[in-house]
Design a protein around this motif. Structure first.
Motif, PDB file in Angstrom:
ATOM      1  N   CYS A 172       0.857  -1.185   0.000  1.00  0.00           N
ATOM      2  CA  CYS A 172       0.000   0.000   0.000  1.00  0.00           C
ATOM      3  C   CYS A 172       0.896   1.239   0.000  1.00  0.00           C
ATOM      4  O   CYS A 172       1.842   1.320   0.774  1.00  0.00           O
ATOM      5  CB  CYS A 172      -0.887  -0.022   1.247  1.00  0.00           C
ATOM      6  N   VAL A 224       0.378   4.062   1.103  1.00  0.00           N
ATOM      7  CA  VAL A 224       0.222   4.882   2.316  1.00  0.00           C
ATOM      8  C   VAL A 224       0.890   4.230   3.526  1.00  0.00           C
ATOM      9  O   VAL A 224       1.689   4.847   4.227  1.00  0.00           O
ATOM     10  CB  VAL A 224      -1.275   5.150   2.614  1.00  0.00           C
ATOM     11  N   CYS A 225       0.582   2.965   3.776  1.00  0.00           N
ATOM     12  CA  CYS A 225       1.065   2.334   5.018  1.00  0.00           C
ATOM     13  C   CYS A 225       2.132   1.274   4.772  1.00  0.00           C
ATOM     14  O   CYS A 225       2.794   0.844   5.710  1.00  0.00           O
ATOM     15  CB  CYS A 225      -0.101   1.723   5.783  1.00  0.00           C
ATOM     16  N   HIS A 257      -8.356  -2.978   0.790  1.00  0.00           N
ATOM     17  CA  HIS A 257      -7.354  -2.904   1.850  1.00  0.00           C
ATOM     18  C   HIS A 257      -7.848  -1.941   2.931  1.00  0.00           C
ATOM     19  O   HIS A 257      -8.192  -0.796   2.636  1.00  0.00           O
ATOM     20  CB  HIS A 257      -6.043  -2.411   1.217  1.00  0.00           C
ATOM     21  N   CYS A 260      -6.862   0.360   5.463  1.00  0.00           N
ATOM     22  CA  CYS A 260      -5.572   0.988   5.726  1.00  0.00           C
ATOM     23  C   CYS A 260      -5.531   1.585   7.134  1.00  0.00           C
ATOM     24  O   CYS A 260      -6.306   2.479   7.460  1.00  0.00           O
ATOM     25  CB  CYS A 260      -5.315   2.080   4.691  1.00  0.00           C
ATOM     26  N   PRO A 261      -4.617   1.096   7.977  1.00  0.00           N
ATOM     27  CA  PRO A 261      -4.555   1.629   9.341  1.00  0.00           C
ATOM     28  C   PRO A 261      -4.118   3.100   9.373  1.00  0.00           C
ATOM     29  O   PRO A 261      -4.391   3.795  10.335  1.00  0.00           O
ATOM     30  CB  PRO A 261      -3.522   0.730  10.020  1.00  0.00           C
TER      31      PRO A 261
HETATM   32 ZN    ZN Z   1      -2.563   1.073   3.699  1.00  0.00          ZN
END
Ligand code: ZN
Length: 185
Positions: free
Chosen positions: A163, A165-166, A175, A177-178
Motif C-alpha cells: 500500500c 500509504v502504510c 485494503h 488501511c490503518p
Molecule cells: Zn494502507
C-alpha cells in the motif's frame, strides 16, 4: 504408527512454490525425482526462515574453509522459475525444520517434519527413529541449495504489492488501511 520418511538423495528438483492468486497463495516445498513428487505445505514465513537459515549455514561452512559451499557464479537451473510439478498433493503441513551439513559428502540435509499437536512429539531432527512425525528429507549439493534459496527469496518477495500509504500488502479485494483510520482503499 511407523513414520513415513520421504527421502530424496538427491532430488532432481527441490523448490519452494505457490498455488493460488497473490494474497491467497499457499506455499509448498516440493521434491521431485522422475515422476515421484512430494509436496508439503508451509507458511510463507517458514519459507523465508528456511532460505535465511540455509544461506547462514552455507556461509558458516565457507568460513570454516568449505569451498564447496560457495555460491556458484552461474548455477545450472538457477533460473528455475517454473511452476510446481503436478500433482500437488499435500502430504502434510510442516512443523519443525532442521538443517545439517554433511562434510563428508558435501551435501546439505534439509528436513521438514510434519506438524504435531504437541511439539514435544517432534522427533530429534535427522534421526532414524521409526516412530514420530512424517518427514521430508532431501540431501542436496550446495549449488542446488543456492538455487533453492534464490528462488525462495524471489517467491517471498513476489507477494502482494505494498500500500503506498502504510506499506502493508494490498489485498485484491480491498485494503483496510490503518494509516487512513481503517478506510477501505
Ligand atoms: Zn494502507
Amino acid at each position: 504408527v511407523p513414520r513415513k520418511v520421504f527421502s530424496f538423495d538427491p532430488p532432481e528438483r527441490f523448490v519452494a512454490g505457490t498455488v493460488g492468486q497473490p494474497g491467497e497463495r499457499t506455499f509448498f516445498l516440493q521434491a521431485r525425482t522422475g515422476t515421484r513428487v512430494i509436496s508439503v505445505a508451509l507458511e510463507k514465513a517458514q519459507v523465508a526462515a528456511l532460505a535465511e537459515r540455509l544461506e547462514e549455514l552455507l556461509e558458516q561452512v565457507q568460513r570454516r574453509g568449505g569451498a564447496a559451499a560457495a555460491e556458484p557464479t552461474t548455477i545450472e537451473g538457477a533460473e528455475d522459475t517454473g511452476p510446481l510439478d503436478q500433482p500437488i498433493l499435500e502430504e502434510f503441513r510442516v512443523g519443525t525444520m532442521a538443517l545439517a551439513w554433511d562434510s563428508v559428502d558435501e551435501r546439505v540435509i534439509v528436513e521438514a517434519q510434519a506438524q504435531t499437536e504437541a511439539e514435544a512429539e517432534a522427533t530429534e531432527p535427522l534421526s532414524d527413529a521409526e516412530t514420530g512425525p512424517d518427514v521430508l528429507r532431501v540431501r542436496i549439493p550446495a549449488a542446488a541449495v543456492w538455487a533453492f534459496v534464490r528462488r525462495a527469496q524471489r517467491l517471498v518477495a513476489a507477494g502482494r504489492p505494498p500500500c503506498p500509504v502504510c506499506g502493508l500488502p494490498l489485498d485484491p479485494s480491498g485494503h483496510v488501511c490503518p494509516r487512513q483510520n481503517g478506510h477501505l482503499t
